[in-house]
Design a protein around this motif. Structure first.
Motif, PDB file in Angstrom:
ATOM      1  N   VAL A  86      30.064  48.788  47.742  1.00  0.00           N
ATOM      2  CA  VAL A  86      30.446  47.922  46.380  1.00  0.00           C
ATOM      3  C   VAL A  86      30.418  48.838  45.482  1.00  0.00           C
ATOM      4  N   ARG A  87      31.563  48.418  43.888  1.00  0.00           N
ATOM      5  CA  ARG A  87      31.476  49.222  43.242  1.00  0.00           C
ATOM      6  C   ARG A  87      31.311  48.327  41.965  1.00  0.00           C
ATOM      7  N   VAL A  88      30.568  48.382  40.860  1.00  0.00           N
ATOM      8  CA  VAL A  88      30.252  46.716  40.150  1.00  0.00           C
ATOM      9  C   VAL A  88      30.466  47.254  38.987  1.00  0.00           C
ATOM     10  N   VAL A  89      31.784  46.998  37.982  1.00  0.00           N
ATOM     11  CA  VAL A  89      32.033  47.555  36.738  1.00  0.00           C
ATOM     12  C   VAL A  89      32.470  46.272  35.863  1.00  0.00           C
ATOM     13  N   ASP A  90      32.399  46.953  34.736  1.00  0.00           N
ATOM     14  CA  ASP A  90      32.567  46.449  33.441  1.00  0.00           C
ATOM     15  C   ASP A  90      34.388  45.810  33.442  1.00  0.00           C
ATOM     16  N   GLY A  91      34.342  44.775  32.694  1.00  0.00           N
ATOM     17  CA  GLY A  91      36.309  44.456  33.071  1.00  0.00           C
ATOM     18  C   GLY A  91      36.221  42.926  32.929  1.00  0.00           C
ATOM     19  N   LEU A  92      37.587  42.842  32.522  1.00  0.00           N
ATOM     20  CA  LEU A  92      38.488  41.456  32.317  1.00  0.00           C
ATOM     21  C   LEU A  92      38.999  40.957  32.757  1.00  0.00           C
ATOM     22  N   ALA A  93      39.404  39.854  33.920  1.00  0.00           N
ATOM     23  CA  ALA A  93      40.302  39.368  34.311  1.00  0.00           C
ATOM     24  C   ALA A  93      41.837  39.551  34.048  1.00  0.00           C
ATOM     25  N   ASP A  94      41.936  39.764  32.503  1.00  0.00           N
ATOM     26  CA  ASP A  94      43.175  40.150  31.939  1.00  0.00           C
ATOM     27  C   ASP A  94      43.656  41.415  31.739  1.00  0.00           C
ATOM     28  N   ALA A  95      42.621  42.207  32.314  1.00  0.00           N
ATOM     29  CA  ALA A  95      42.992  43.626  32.478  1.00  0.00           C
ATOM     30  C   ALA A  95      42.485  44.343  32.696  1.00  0.00           C
ATOM     31  N   LEU A  96      41.902  43.905  34.516  1.00  0.00           N
ATOM     32  CA  LEU A  96      42.057  45.259  35.672  1.00  0.00           C
ATOM     33  C   LEU A  96      42.074  45.799  35.718  1.00  0.00           C
ATOM     34  N   PRO A  97      40.145  46.736  35.954  1.00  0.00           N
ATOM     35  CA  PRO A  97      40.839  48.069  36.460  1.00  0.00           C
ATOM     36  C   PRO A  97      41.473  48.375  37.198  1.00  0.00           C
ATOM     37  N   ALA A  98      42.611  48.655  37.938  1.00  0.00           N
ATOM     38  CA  ALA A  98      43.245  48.967  38.976  1.00  0.00           C
ATOM     39  C   ALA A  98      44.221  49.404  38.386  1.00  0.00           C
ATOM     40  N   GLU A  99      45.468  49.934  40.056  1.00  0.00           N
ATOM     41  CA  GLU A  99      46.963  50.307  39.193  1.00  0.00           C
ATOM     42  C   GLU A  99      47.089  49.045  40.225  1.00  0.00           C
ATOM     43  N   ASP A 100      49.120  49.081  40.183  1.00  0.00           N
ATOM     44  CA  ASP A 100      49.656  48.264  40.704  1.00  0.00           C
ATOM     45  C   ASP A 100      49.558  48.406  41.804  1.00  0.00           C
ATOM     46  N   GLY A 101      49.386  47.458  42.285  1.00  0.00           N
ATOM     47  CA  GLY A 101      50.057  47.076  43.650  1.00  0.00           C
ATOM     48  C   GLY A 101      48.224  48.219  44.823  1.00  0.00           C
ATOM     49  N   SER A 102      47.228  48.276  44.070  1.00  0.00           N
ATOM     50  CA  SER A 102      46.827  49.194  44.835  1.00  0.00           C
ATOM     51  C   SER A 102      45.228  48.548  45.668  1.00  0.00           C
ATOM     52  N   LEU A 103      45.774  47.576  45.725  1.00  0.00           N
ATOM     53  CA  LEU A 103      44.802  46.985  46.551  1.00  0.00           C
ATOM     54  C   LEU A 103      44.806  45.869  47.823  1.00  0.00           C
ATOM     55  N   ASP A 104      44.532  45.489  48.672  1.00  0.00           N
ATOM     56  CA  ASP A 104      44.647  44.217  50.250  1.00  0.00           C
ATOM     57  C   ASP A 104      44.591  43.231  49.829  1.00  0.00           C
ATOM     58  N   ALA A 105      43.404  42.925  49.021  1.00  0.00           N
ATOM     59  CA  ALA A 105      43.696  41.823  48.682  1.00  0.00           C
ATOM     60  C   ALA A 105      42.332  41.334  47.421  1.00  0.00           C
ATOM     61  N   ALA A 106      42.088  40.361  46.620  1.00  0.00           N
ATOM     62  CA  ALA A 106      41.544  39.691  45.637  1.00  0.00           C
ATOM     63  C   ALA A 106      40.753  38.235  45.917  1.00  0.00           C
ATOM     64  N   VAL A 107      39.749  38.389  45.122  1.00  0.00           N
ATOM     65  CA  VAL A 107      39.147  37.949  45.183  1.00  0.00           C
ATOM     66  C   VAL A 107      38.330  36.992  44.042  1.00  0.00           C
ATOM     67  N   ALA A 108      38.678  35.326  44.089  1.00  0.00           N
ATOM     68  CA  ALA A 108      38.503  35.077  42.692  1.00  0.00           C
ATOM     69  C   ALA A 108      37.446  33.649  42.974  1.00  0.00           C
ATOM     70  N   SER A 109      36.017  33.650  42.784  1.00  0.00           N
ATOM     71  CA  SER A 109      35.507  32.604  43.358  1.00  0.00           C
ATOM     72  C   SER A 109      34.445  32.061  41.938  1.00  0.00           C
ATOM     73  N   LEU A 110      34.683  31.022  41.681  1.00  0.00           N
ATOM     74  CA  LEU A 110      34.115  30.079  40.701  1.00  0.00           C
ATOM     75  C   LEU A 110      34.283  30.719  39.222  1.00  0.00           C
ATOM     76  N   VAL A 111      35.492  31.070  38.843  1.00  0.00           N
ATOM     77  CA  VAL A 111      35.574  31.958  37.699  1.00  0.00           C
ATOM     78  C   VAL A 111      37.187  31.399  37.322  1.00  0.00           C
ATOM     79  N   LEU A 112      37.985  30.849  37.767  1.00  0.00           N
ATOM     80  CA  LEU A 112      39.620  30.511  37.633  1.00  0.00           C
ATOM     81  C   LEU A 112      39.412  29.962  36.240  1.00  0.00           C
ATOM     82  N   CYS A 113      37.721  28.793  36.026  1.00  0.00           N
ATOM     83  CA  CYS A 113      37.791  28.070  35.645  1.00  0.00           C
ATOM     84  C   CYS A 113      37.595  28.572  34.303  1.00  0.00           C
ATOM     85  N   SER A 114      36.765  29.828  34.170  1.00  0.00           N
ATOM     86  CA  SER A 114      36.232  29.957  33.247  1.00  0.00           C
ATOM     87  C   SER A 114      37.152  30.827  32.302  1.00  0.00           C
TER      88      SER A 114
END
Ligand SMILES: C[S@@+](CC[C@H](N)C(=O)[O-])C[C@H]1O[C@@H](n2cnc3c(N)ncnc32)[C@H](O)[C@@H]1O
Length: 209
Positions: A86-114
């Motif tokens: 696990v690599r913990v990084v600073d960042g925001l949901a509206d500007a994720l530090p990842a390339e287009d289509g580079s991940l197999d999955a994303a996880v949103a847990s108790l965060v889309l409320c905020s």
């Protein structure tokens, strides 16, 4: 660059609450949220890293994005004991530090409320997940009962977001996930904590076409 979510009091309160809730059964929900995942995963708004212990061994890397400094520090400590890298990084949901289509999955847990804007955050999640990849979600949502909804609306318009680190009680997150173009695979709805004081939650998976 440092990002702009700072909720020092809420962060300290939430760090304790998250542990307490996990002991009251939330750990099982987290386990269900992540079961069956594999490959590269991004987790947005990871908090203290309560999900880390539940990632299955087929996950090869987790990028855990957390903008709040106190929570990020706790998450970094917890990442050291995680069963997968696990690599913990600073960042925001509206500007994720990842390339287009580079991940197999994303996880949103108790965060889309905020997040300030769900549509923007979901568009960003959709951008980074590969076609055919999954969005796993576990979120509290607006009540089905009108009397409860009225109370939730009142809270959202007054003290709740300020008390709870920007959280909102009245979001129709399942509807927004579908509006963002994800294809819903499954979604289980339940109260957590169980009983009258609990909030309605959804837990499930949606596919990026
Ligand atoms: C209620 S906590 C949930 C933490 C964790 N995901 C969990 O399951 O316990 C909400 C989290 O969202 C983070 N957050 C708030 N606004 C955010 C944003 N714009 N982008 C990313 N994360 C955000 C907070 O810092 C906090 O860690």
């Amino acid at each position: 660059m440092s990002h702009s979510v700072k909720h020092p009091l809420f962060a300290r309160f939430y760090a304790r609450l998250a542990q307490h809730e996990d002991e009251r059964g939330n750990a099982d929900n987290r386990h269900e949220l992540l079961a069956g995942l594999s490959g590269r995963v991004i987790e947005v708004g990871a908090g203290i890293g309560s999900n880390f212990a539940h990632y299955p061994p087929a996950v090869t890397e987790v990028i855990a994005v957390e903008p709040e400094p106190f929570l990020r520090e706790k998450a970094t400590e917890n990442a050291a004991h995680a069963p997968v890298p696990v690599r913990v990084v600073d960042g925001l949901a509206d500007a994720l530090p990842a390339e287009d289509g580079s991940l197999d999955a994303a996880v949103a847990s108790l965060v889309l409320c905020s997040v300030p804007d769900q549509a923007v955050a979901l568009a960003e999640l959709r951008r980074v997940i590969r076609p055919g990849g999954e969005l796993r979600f576990y979120e509290h949502v607006v009540s089905n009962r009108e009397s409860r909804r009225k109370f939730q609306r009142f809270m959202d318009a007054t003290i709740w977001p300020r008390m709870a680190g920007g959280c909102h009680l009245t979001r129709d997150t399942r509807g927004e996930i579908e509006k963002a173009g994800f294809i819903l695979q499954r979604s289980r709805r339940f109260q957590f904590p169980p009983g009258a004081v609990g909030l309605p939650h959804i837990l499930g998976s949606a596919r990026r076409p």
